[in-house]
Write an enzyme that holds these catalytic residues in place. Structure first.
Site, short mmCIF file in Angstrom:
data_model
loop_
_atom_site.label_atom_id
_atom_site.label_comp_id
_atom_site.label_asym_id
_atom_site.label_seq_id
_atom_site.Cartn_x
_atom_site.Cartn_y
_atom_site.Cartn_z
N HIS A 1 -7.14 -1.62 5.86
CA HIS A 1 -6.22 -0.61 6.40
C HIS A 1 -6.63 0.81 6.03
O HIS A 1 -5.80 1.72 6.02
CB HIS A 1 -4.82 -0.94 5.87
CG HIS A 1 -3.72 -0.16 6.52
ND1 HIS A 1 -3.62 -0.01 7.89
CD2 HIS A 1 -2.67 0.51 5.99
CE1 HIS A 1 -2.56 0.73 8.16
NE2 HIS A 1 -1.97 1.07 7.03
N HIS B 1 1.23 3.98 1.97
CA HIS B 1 1.73 4.76 3.10
C HIS B 1 3.25 4.82 2.97
O HIS B 1 3.90 3.85 2.57
CB HIS B 1 1.32 4.12 4.44
CG HIS B 1 -0.12 4.36 4.78
ND1 HIS B 1 -0.85 3.54 5.61
CD2 HIS B 1 -0.95 5.37 4.39
CE1 HIS B 1 -2.08 4.03 5.71
NE2 HIS B 1 -2.17 5.14 5.00
N ASP C 1 -0.03 -3.55 6.04
CA ASP C 1 -0.59 -3.26 7.36
C ASP C 1 -2.08 -3.65 7.34
O ASP C 1 -2.73 -3.54 6.33
CB ASP C 1 -0.50 -1.77 7.67
CG ASP C 1 0.95 -1.26 7.67
OD1 ASP C 1 1.88 -2.07 7.60
OD2 ASP C 1 1.13 -0.03 7.70
N ASP D 1 5.93 4.71 4.72
CA ASP D 1 6.92 3.77 5.27
C ASP D 1 6.99 2.48 4.48
O ASP D 1 7.84 1.64 4.74
CB ASP D 1 6.63 3.49 6.76
CG ASP D 1 5.21 3.01 7.02
OD1 ASP D 1 4.30 3.45 6.29
OD2 ASP D 1 5.02 2.21 7.95
N HIS D 2 6.09 2.31 3.50
CA HIS D 2 6.10 1.08 2.70
C HIS D 2 6.62 1.29 1.29
O HIS D 2 6.75 0.32 0.55
CB HIS D 2 4.70 0.46 2.67
CG HIS D 2 4.33 -0.12 4.00
ND1 HIS D 2 4.36 -1.46 4.28
CD2 HIS D 2 3.99 0.50 5.17
CE1 HIS D 2 4.03 -1.66 5.54
NE2 HIS D 2 3.79 -0.48 6.10
N HIS E 1 0.85 -1.19 0.00
CA HIS E 1 0.00 0.00 0.00
C HIS E 1 0.89 1.23 0.00
O HIS E 1 2.10 1.14 0.14
CB HIS E 1 -0.95 0.00 1.20
CG HIS E 1 -0.28 0.14 2.54
ND1 HIS E 1 0.61 -0.79 3.02
CD2 HIS E 1 -0.38 1.09 3.51
CE1 HIS E 1 1.02 -0.41 4.22
NE2 HIS E 1 0.44 0.73 4.54
N HIS F 1 6.61 -4.61 12.28
CA HIS F 1 5.97 -3.31 12.11
C HIS F 1 5.58 -2.72 13.47
O HIS F 1 4.50 -2.16 13.66
CB HIS F 1 4.73 -3.44 11.20
CG HIS F 1 4.27 -2.12 10.63
ND1 HIS F 1 3.38 -1.31 11.28
CD2 HIS F 1 4.57 -1.49 9.49
CE1 HIS F 1 3.15 -0.23 10.56
NE2 HIS F 1 3.86 -0.32 9.45
ZN ZN Z 1 0.06 1.70 6.53
#
Ligand code: ZN
Length: 263
Positions: free
Chosen positions: A100, A22, A170, A24-25, A20, A228
């Protein structure tokens, strides 16, 4: 930087799976791509990700006036339910929805059925190649009259088991993912919070370690990896202990450690 610290050769990476968008990914992805370019990569890099990422990468490359020396094959993910997105000789990958807030996928990587292994000690010298191929495919070798010439059980060991690994990050606690990861050998499930932060986990659509363990137990997973973690946890053992109350075979993932799936 983390890959090179662990001595992982970038050239060996053929496929990238982005769950996804976000930051941090995927914020690290353009750096990885740029380093591959500097190392004169030749092979195509295949990226599976939500569709918006394609435009983002294009803009990043355009702004830095980078003309990549290798091809990126971008495969947008936007399906509902589970879907096989990739397969090759040894394994296949399924992508399935997580919960998520933003569009988010988990991934299941499964080895394909394997061949029977020839027991070399028993093998007659005059066995033909075609006969060996027949045994490897799991069949007896027959005479012309239909009787058994070489019995499978006499000349082979059973195939090695098909290993599987599922990545779920996530996601909030969601039992809908259980059928997608049923009986998986190794389940990675995010565990951002401990029990004391369960309300926050629900609010931010993340999971607690206990919830990750509950999914592992209900799915019949053999082993669970947590990860995570929220940066608030300087000490991770409480998360591990909470999870192990539900699912004994739980382990913490730690950057740089290798987890081996048994043959
Ligand atoms: Zn996320």
């Amino acid at each position: 930087m983390q890959l090179s610290k662990q001595n992982i050769k970038l050239g060996r990476i053929r496929t990238v799976l982005i769950s996804h968008l976000h930051g941090d990914h995927y914020f690290g992805l353009i750096g990885l791509i740029s380093t591959m370019h500097l190392f004169h990569r030749k092979h195509t890099l295949t990226i599976f990700a939500p569709p918006e990422l394609e435009k983002i990468l294009e803009l990043q490359l355009k702004a830095s006036e980078t003309c990549l020396c290798f091809t990126i094959k971008f495969v947008p993910l936007s399906h509902e339910g589970t879907k096989e997105i990739y397969s090759e000789e040894q394994f296949s990958i399924n992508a399935f929805p997580l919960e998520h807030g933003i569009k988010c996928y988990g991934f299941l990587i499964r080895e394909n059925p394997k061949q029977y292994r020839i027991n070399k000690e028993n093998l007659p010298d005059n066995m033909l190649i075609q006969e060996i191929i027949t045994l490897k495919s799991g069949k007896n070798v027959l005479q012309d009259n239909g009787t058994i010439k070489y019995a499978l059980e006499d000349y082979t060991h059973p195939p090695r088991s098909m290993r599987s690994y599922a990545y779920c990050s996530d996601t909030s606690y969601n039992e809908d993912i259980i059928p997608y990861v049923k009986n998986v050998d190794l389940l990675y499930h995010e565990a951002t919070f401990g029990d004391e932060m369960e309300a926050r986990a629900t609010l931010t659509q993340h999971s607690t370690a206990t919830q990750a363990a509950t999914i592992a137990k209900k799915a019949g997973a053999k082993k669970l990896l947590l990860g995570h973690y929220s940066t608030r946890y300087k000490e991770l053992n409480p998360l591990l202990e909470e999870a192990r109350k539900i699912f004994e075979e739980t382990y913490l993932t730690v950057e740089g450690e290798t987890i081996t799936l048994n043959e």
